[in-house]
Motif scaffolding. Structure first.
Motif, PDB file in Angstrom:
ATOM      1  N   MET A  73       5.099   4.764   2.023  1.00  0.00           N
ATOM      2  CA  MET A  73       5.112   5.019   3.455  1.00  0.00           C
ATOM      3  C   MET A  73       6.556   5.037   3.964  1.00  0.00           C
ATOM      4  O   MET A  73       7.303   4.107   3.723  1.00  0.00           O
ATOM      5  CB  MET A  73       4.321   3.916   4.153  1.00  0.00           C
ATOM      6  CG  MET A  73       4.183   4.107   5.625  1.00  0.00           C
ATOM      7  SD  MET A  73       2.945   3.015   6.341  1.00  0.00           S
ATOM      8  CE  MET A  73       3.638   1.427   5.994  1.00  0.00           C
ATOM      9  N   SER A  74       6.907   6.107   4.624  1.00  0.00           N
ATOM     10  CA  SER A  74       8.255   6.153   5.197  1.00  0.00           C
ATOM     11  C   SER A  74       8.263   7.091   6.384  1.00  0.00           C
ATOM     12  O   SER A  74       7.465   8.024   6.471  1.00  0.00           O
ATOM     13  CB  SER A  74       9.265   6.617   4.160  1.00  0.00           C
ATOM     14  OG  SER A  74       9.173   8.009   3.981  1.00  0.00           O
ATOM     15  N   LYS A  75       9.150   6.808   7.285  1.00  0.00           N
ATOM     16  CA  LYS A  75       9.205   7.608   8.497  1.00  0.00           C
ATOM     17  C   LYS A  75       9.580   9.056   8.192  1.00  0.00           C
ATOM     18  O   LYS A  75       9.077   9.980   8.808  1.00  0.00           O
ATOM     19  CB  LYS A  75      10.194   6.988   9.477  1.00  0.00           C
ATOM     20  CG  LYS A  75       9.587   5.751  10.117  1.00  0.00           C
ATOM     21  CD  LYS A  75      10.479   5.057  11.117  1.00  0.00           C
ATOM     22  CE  LYS A  75       9.715   3.902  11.752  1.00  0.00           C
ATOM     23  NZ  LYS A  75      10.569   2.904  12.357  1.00  0.00           N
ATOM     24  N   SER A  76      10.447   9.246   7.193  1.00  0.00           N
ATOM     25  CA  SER A  76      10.892  10.611   6.908  1.00  0.00           C
ATOM     26  C   SER A  76       9.763  11.451   6.308  1.00  0.00           C
ATOM     27  O   SER A  76       9.723  12.658   6.499  1.00  0.00           O
ATOM     28  CB  SER A  76      12.091  10.592   5.963  1.00  0.00           C
ATOM     29  OG  SER A  76      11.756   9.936   4.763  1.00  0.00           O
ATOM     30  N   LEU A  77       8.848  10.819   5.588  1.00  0.00           N
ATOM     31  CA  LEU A  77       7.729  11.572   5.018  1.00  0.00           C
ATOM     32  C   LEU A  77       6.642  11.830   6.061  1.00  0.00           C
ATOM     33  O   LEU A  77       5.704  12.579   5.825  1.00  0.00           O
ATOM     34  CB  LEU A  77       7.112  10.814   3.840  1.00  0.00           C
ATOM     35  CG  LEU A  77       7.877  10.883   2.512  1.00  0.00           C
ATOM     36  CD1 LEU A  77       7.271   9.923   1.507  1.00  0.00           C
ATOM     37  CD2 LEU A  77       7.859  12.299   1.955  1.00  0.00           C
ATOM     38  N   GLY A  78       6.769  11.204   7.192  1.00  0.00           N
ATOM     39  CA  GLY A  78       5.780  11.406   8.243  1.00  0.00           C
ATOM     40  C   GLY A  78       4.455  10.754   7.929  1.00  0.00           C
ATOM     41  O   GLY A  78       3.412  11.130   8.461  1.00  0.00           O
ATOM     42  N   ASN A  79       4.461   9.761   7.044  1.00  0.00           N
ATOM     43  CA  ASN A  79       3.205   9.067   6.729  1.00  0.00           C
ATOM     44  C   ASN A  79       3.317   7.598   7.106  1.00  0.00           C
ATOM     45  O   ASN A  79       2.739   6.729   6.471  1.00  0.00           O
ATOM     46  CB  ASN A  79       2.862   9.226   5.244  1.00  0.00           C
ATOM     47  CG  ASN A  79       3.908   8.593   4.348  1.00  0.00           C
ATOM     48  OD1 ASN A  79       4.928   8.114   4.816  1.00  0.00           O
ATOM     49  ND2 ASN A  79       3.638   8.583   3.065  1.00  0.00           N
ATOM     50  N   PHE A  80       4.075   7.352   8.109  1.00  0.00           N
ATOM     51  CA  PHE A  80       4.307   5.982   8.583  1.00  0.00           C
ATOM     52  C   PHE A  80       3.376   5.723   9.764  1.00  0.00           C
ATOM     53  O   PHE A  80       3.448   6.405  10.773  1.00  0.00           O
ATOM     54  CB  PHE A  80       5.776   5.870   9.020  1.00  0.00           C
ATOM     55  CG  PHE A  80       6.186   4.477   9.371  1.00  0.00           C
ATOM     56  CD1 PHE A  80       6.809   3.670   8.424  1.00  0.00           C
ATOM     57  CD2 PHE A  80       5.957   3.969  10.642  1.00  0.00           C
ATOM     58  CE1 PHE A  80       7.202   2.380   8.746  1.00  0.00           C
ATOM     59  CE2 PHE A  80       6.339   2.676  10.960  1.00  0.00           C
ATOM     60  CZ  PHE A  80       6.966   1.878  10.010  1.00  0.00           C
ATOM     61  N   TYR A  81       2.479   4.772   9.605  1.00  0.00           N
ATOM     62  CA  TYR A  81       1.497   4.542  10.656  1.00  0.00           C
ATOM     63  C   TYR A  81       1.479   3.111  11.172  1.00  0.00           C
ATOM     64  O   TYR A  81       1.431   2.166  10.391  1.00  0.00           O
ATOM     65  CB  TYR A  81       0.089   4.854  10.146  1.00  0.00           C
ATOM     66  CG  TYR A  81      -0.099   6.297   9.745  1.00  0.00           C
ATOM     67  CD1 TYR A  81      -0.048   7.305  10.708  1.00  0.00           C
ATOM     68  CD2 TYR A  81      -0.315   6.642   8.417  1.00  0.00           C
ATOM     69  CE1 TYR A  81      -0.218   8.629  10.340  1.00  0.00           C
ATOM     70  CE2 TYR A  81      -0.481   7.967   8.045  1.00  0.00           C
ATOM     71  CZ  TYR A  81      -0.432   8.953   9.011  1.00  0.00           C
ATOM     72  OH  TYR A  81      -0.595  10.260   8.656  1.00  0.00           O
ATOM     73  N   THR A  82       1.476   3.005  12.480  1.00  0.00           N
ATOM     74  CA  THR A  82       1.191   1.716  13.082  1.00  0.00           C
ATOM     75  C   THR A  82      -0.308   1.685  13.351  1.00  0.00           C
ATOM     76  O   THR A  82      -0.988   2.711  13.252  1.00  0.00           O
ATOM     77  CB  THR A  82       1.923   1.538  14.430  1.00  0.00           C
ATOM     78  OG1 THR A  82       1.430   2.529  15.338  1.00  0.00           O
ATOM     79  CG2 THR A  82       3.423   1.708  14.255  1.00  0.00           C
ATOM     80  N   LEU A  83      -0.815   0.526  13.684  1.00  0.00           N
ATOM     81  CA  LEU A  83      -2.232   0.426  14.016  1.00  0.00           C
ATOM     82  C   LEU A  83      -2.549   1.346  15.196  1.00  0.00           C
ATOM     83  O   LEU A  83      -3.559   2.036  15.224  1.00  0.00           O
ATOM     84  CB  LEU A  83      -2.586  -1.020  14.369  1.00  0.00           C
ATOM     85  CG  LEU A  83      -4.037  -1.244  14.781  1.00  0.00           C
ATOM     86  CD1 LEU A  83      -4.971  -0.967  13.603  1.00  0.00           C
ATOM     87  CD2 LEU A  83      -4.247  -2.658  15.295  1.00  0.00           C
ATOM     88  N   LEU A 125       0.848  -1.177   0.000  1.00  0.00           N
ATOM     89  CA  LEU A 125       0.000   0.000   0.000  1.00  0.00           C
ATOM     90  C   LEU A 125       0.888   1.233   0.000  1.00  0.00           C
ATOM     91  O   LEU A 125       2.065   1.174   0.341  1.00  0.00           O
ATOM     92  CB  LEU A 125      -0.938  -0.001   1.203  1.00  0.00           C
ATOM     93  CG  LEU A 125      -0.422  -0.092   2.637  1.00  0.00           C
ATOM     94  CD1 LEU A 125       0.256   1.183   3.087  1.00  0.00           C
ATOM     95  CD2 LEU A 125      -1.588  -0.386   3.562  1.00  0.00           C
ATOM     96  N   VAL A 126       0.323   2.336  -0.424  1.00  0.00           N
ATOM     97  CA  VAL A 126       0.996   3.615  -0.309  1.00  0.00           C
ATOM     98  C   VAL A 126       0.094   4.479   0.562  1.00  0.00           C
ATOM     99  O   VAL A 126      -1.089   4.170   0.732  1.00  0.00           O
ATOM    100  CB  VAL A 126       1.224   4.291  -1.684  1.00  0.00           C
ATOM    101  CG1 VAL A 126       2.213   3.492  -2.513  1.00  0.00           C
ATOM    102  CG2 VAL A 126      -0.078   4.460  -2.438  1.00  0.00           C
ATOM    103  N   VAL A 127       0.635   5.519   1.140  1.00  0.00           N
ATOM    104  CA  VAL A 127      -0.139   6.376   2.027  1.00  0.00           C
ATOM    105  C   VAL A 127      -0.263   7.754   1.406  1.00  0.00           C
ATOM    106  O   VAL A 127       0.750   8.376   1.086  1.00  0.00           O
ATOM    107  CB  VAL A 127       0.509   6.467   3.423  1.00  0.00           C
ATOM    108  CG1 VAL A 127      -0.232   7.462   4.288  1.00  0.00           C
ATOM    109  CG2 VAL A 127       0.519   5.099   4.081  1.00  0.00           C
ATOM    110  N   GLU A 128      -1.487   8.191   1.195  1.00  0.00           N
ATOM    111  CA  GLU A 128      -1.744   9.478   0.552  1.00  0.00           C
ATOM    112  C   GLU A 128      -0.941   9.571  -0.752  1.00  0.00           C
ATOM    113  O   GLU A 128      -0.354  10.615  -1.054  1.00  0.00           O
ATOM    114  CB  GLU A 128      -1.386  10.645   1.481  1.00  0.00           C
ATOM    115  CG  GLU A 128      -2.036  10.584   2.869  1.00  0.00           C
ATOM    116  CD  GLU A 128      -3.515  10.924   2.892  1.00  0.00           C
ATOM    117  OE1 GLU A 128      -4.045  11.395   1.866  1.00  0.00           O
ATOM    118  OE2 GLU A 128      -4.155  10.694   3.943  1.00  0.00           O
TER     119      GLU A 128
END
Length: 475
Positions: free
Chosen positions: A267-277, A260-263
């Motif tokens: 998904m990556s921590k540096s982009l700030g779109n990294f989510y855990t449940l 999946l991709v986020v927005e």
RNA sequence: GGCGCGGUACCCAAGCGGUAAGGGAGAGGUCUGCAAAACCUUUAUGCGCCGGUUCGAAUCCGGCCCGCGCCUCCA
């Protein structure tokens, strides 16, 4: 007829298990070095839907999933946390299983840990050594892929282009050929190691899955699943290890879940779109909405995970809950509407067909929503009859057995909610509704609306009907 | 560069040769003291672009453009 896109052949194939009526499947589980993220959970929700569909299609299931609890990441993180490896991984193993539970992911028949199978792995490596598939360098043991003719058949990768020295990770372990992979790592200072028949050390990553899968499922599995990134090199290496040893097909079907991709972005921590449940639950999204979104897009298609998507998912669930609310609380005339009865009767097959088609979850959802609209239309037209309720609710339940986004039953939901702190009890609600009834009777609508607003704020949805007000708890 | 996935309305998305499922959102309407829920109507003569095959193509073929993934133990 159940069909899957098999990575091995690259085609959609009819699914026929080795043993009639039985399915042996293996899932590559998480590495328990941190909380799992929603990308991980997409794969595990997909596995769950696969499991449920197989089970509800009449297959007896033997499903094994591993937890990788020893590798570079777990070792490094446990050291950083100042905890022994076992204690550290135990913590995240438990967190993972909790998260799965929140997402209604069924527990596989067997969950296995790498560290519980070190000796099994060492033994397998010993056998591979005897068969001449390996070599040693500085007390580490490597698999020589040129010894395995079928290498690359799963991922269709052409390794001739990868030359020694080029694009190779700066692994501290020296390989003879860049394409080879490590089976056994020599002990290093400050790293855990085990004494085994191939000497002291710790296992490479790939060996655990082939060893544990064949140990519990036999030489040939029916289905092996994992995220798409695992096809190469992980699954390719699993095949090389297992088939070198047994000479038999390791897994007959390989299913890979797309990322999946986020927005719209990786998904990556540096982009700030990294989510855990936990992150998402903390933002107020429900586990059900998260599961719905993860399940709604068929597994082979990249899923764009967005906050707007979560809201849409929540609204869709809301629609189904409202529908069940109508089914269970509205009064209907006796008798049966034959058209609705026919539509309800047609549901199971249409639903089954959708899922049989390589788990087309989007279609499977559409099938249910069409039935819901038909029933709602019938209700509003005054055509719906009491005799239709049971069949319709059965369709809803059948659907929910796969998707698991609705409470198991209204009763169960109520009990659950009542234990939550700060919520109103049933009697509290009834009392307030009585007050509101009186206010309305006195045509004091301002007061009535105020009471309704209070109830809404407390998560109670009130609806006025010709037969009086009815209410339910909003999830 | 190699391998693979995908581009369908405002958003998500099915569809795999026979004339665009479904969900969400918006607009209008019915119902309602007002809401809520629900229903009805409405939002793609068109499915990334250009050709071709065909009686007929989102669906098949060719070319092109764009996005993404893997080829580095990241599901």
């Amino acid at each position: 007829m159940l069909r899957f896109q098999n990575t091995l052949s690259g085609k959609v194939e009819e699914f026929v298990p080795l043993t009639k009526g039985q399915v042996r499947m293996y899932t590559c589980g998480p590495t328990v070095y941190d909380f799992a993220h929603i990308g991980n959970f997409r794969t595990f929700v997909f596995c769950d839907i696969l499991r449920r569909h197989l089970r509800l299609s009449g297959y007896q299931l033997l499903h094994v999933m591993n937890l990788t609890d020893v590798d570079d990441k777990t070792i490094n993180n446990s050291r950083a946390a100042g905890l022994p490896l076992a204690e550290y991984t135990q913590r995240y193993s438990e967190a993972f299983l909790e998260d799965c539970q929140r997402l209604q992911i069924e527990r596989p028949e067997k969950i296995v840990r790498a560290t519980d199978h070190i000796q099994d792995m060492a033994h397998t490596i010993r056998l591979l050594e005897e068969k001449g598939f390996t070599y040693r360098r500085d007390n580490s043991i490597y698999y020589s892929i040129e010894k395995f003719p079928g290498y690359g058949k799963l991922s269709k990768i052409d390794l001739s282009g990868i030359r020694s020295g080029a694009r190779v990770d700066q692994d501290e372990y020296a390989k003879a050929d860049a394409r080879d992979f490590v089976l056994w790592k020599a002990p290093k200072p400050d790293e855990p190691f085990w004494e085994t028949e191939v000497g002291p050390g710790r296992p490479g990553w790939h060996i655990e899955c082939s060893v544990m899968a064949t140990k519990y499922l036999g030489d040939t599995l029916d289905i092996h699943v994992g995220g798409t990134d695992l096809a190469f090199p992980h699954h390719e290496n699993e095949i090389a290890q297992a088939e070198a040893l047994t000479g038999k097909t390791f897994s007959r079907y390989w299913l890979h879940c797309e990322h999946l991709v986020v927005e719209g972005q990786k998904m990556s921590k540096s982009l700030g779109n990294f989510y855990t449940l936990r992150d998402l639950l903390g933002k107020g999204y429900s586990a059900a909405a998260i599961r719905y979104l993860l399940a709604a897009v068929p597994y082979r298609k990249q899923l764009n995970f967005t906050m707007d998507g979560l809201r849409q998912a929540a609204a869709s669930i809301e629609r189904l809950e409202n529908f069940r609310f109508r089914m269970t609380t509205m009064p209907f005339p006796e008798g049966e509407n034959v058209e609705i009865a026919a539509k309800a009767a047609a549901f199971p097959e249409a639903f089954q067909n959708a899922l049989d088609d390589d788990l087309n979850t989007a279609q499977a959802m559409g099938v249910l929503f069409e039935l819901v609209r038909d029933a709602n239309t019938s209700i509003d037209a005054g055509q719906f009859r009491k005799g239709n309720i049971t069949a319709i609710l059965k369709c809803l339940d059948r659907w929910n057995e796969i998707f698991q986004v609705l409470p198991a039953s209204e009763a169960g939901n109520e009990t659950d909610k009542k234990t939550v702190e700060g919520t109103l009890s049933d009697t509290d609600v009834e009392q307030k509704l009585q007050d509101r009834r009186n206010a309305r009777k006195a045509r004091d609508f301002a007061l009535a609306d105020r009471i309704r607003d209070e109830l809404i704020a407390a998560g109670i949805l009130v609806e006025d009907t010709a037969e009086g007000a009815r209410w339910r708890r909003k999830s």
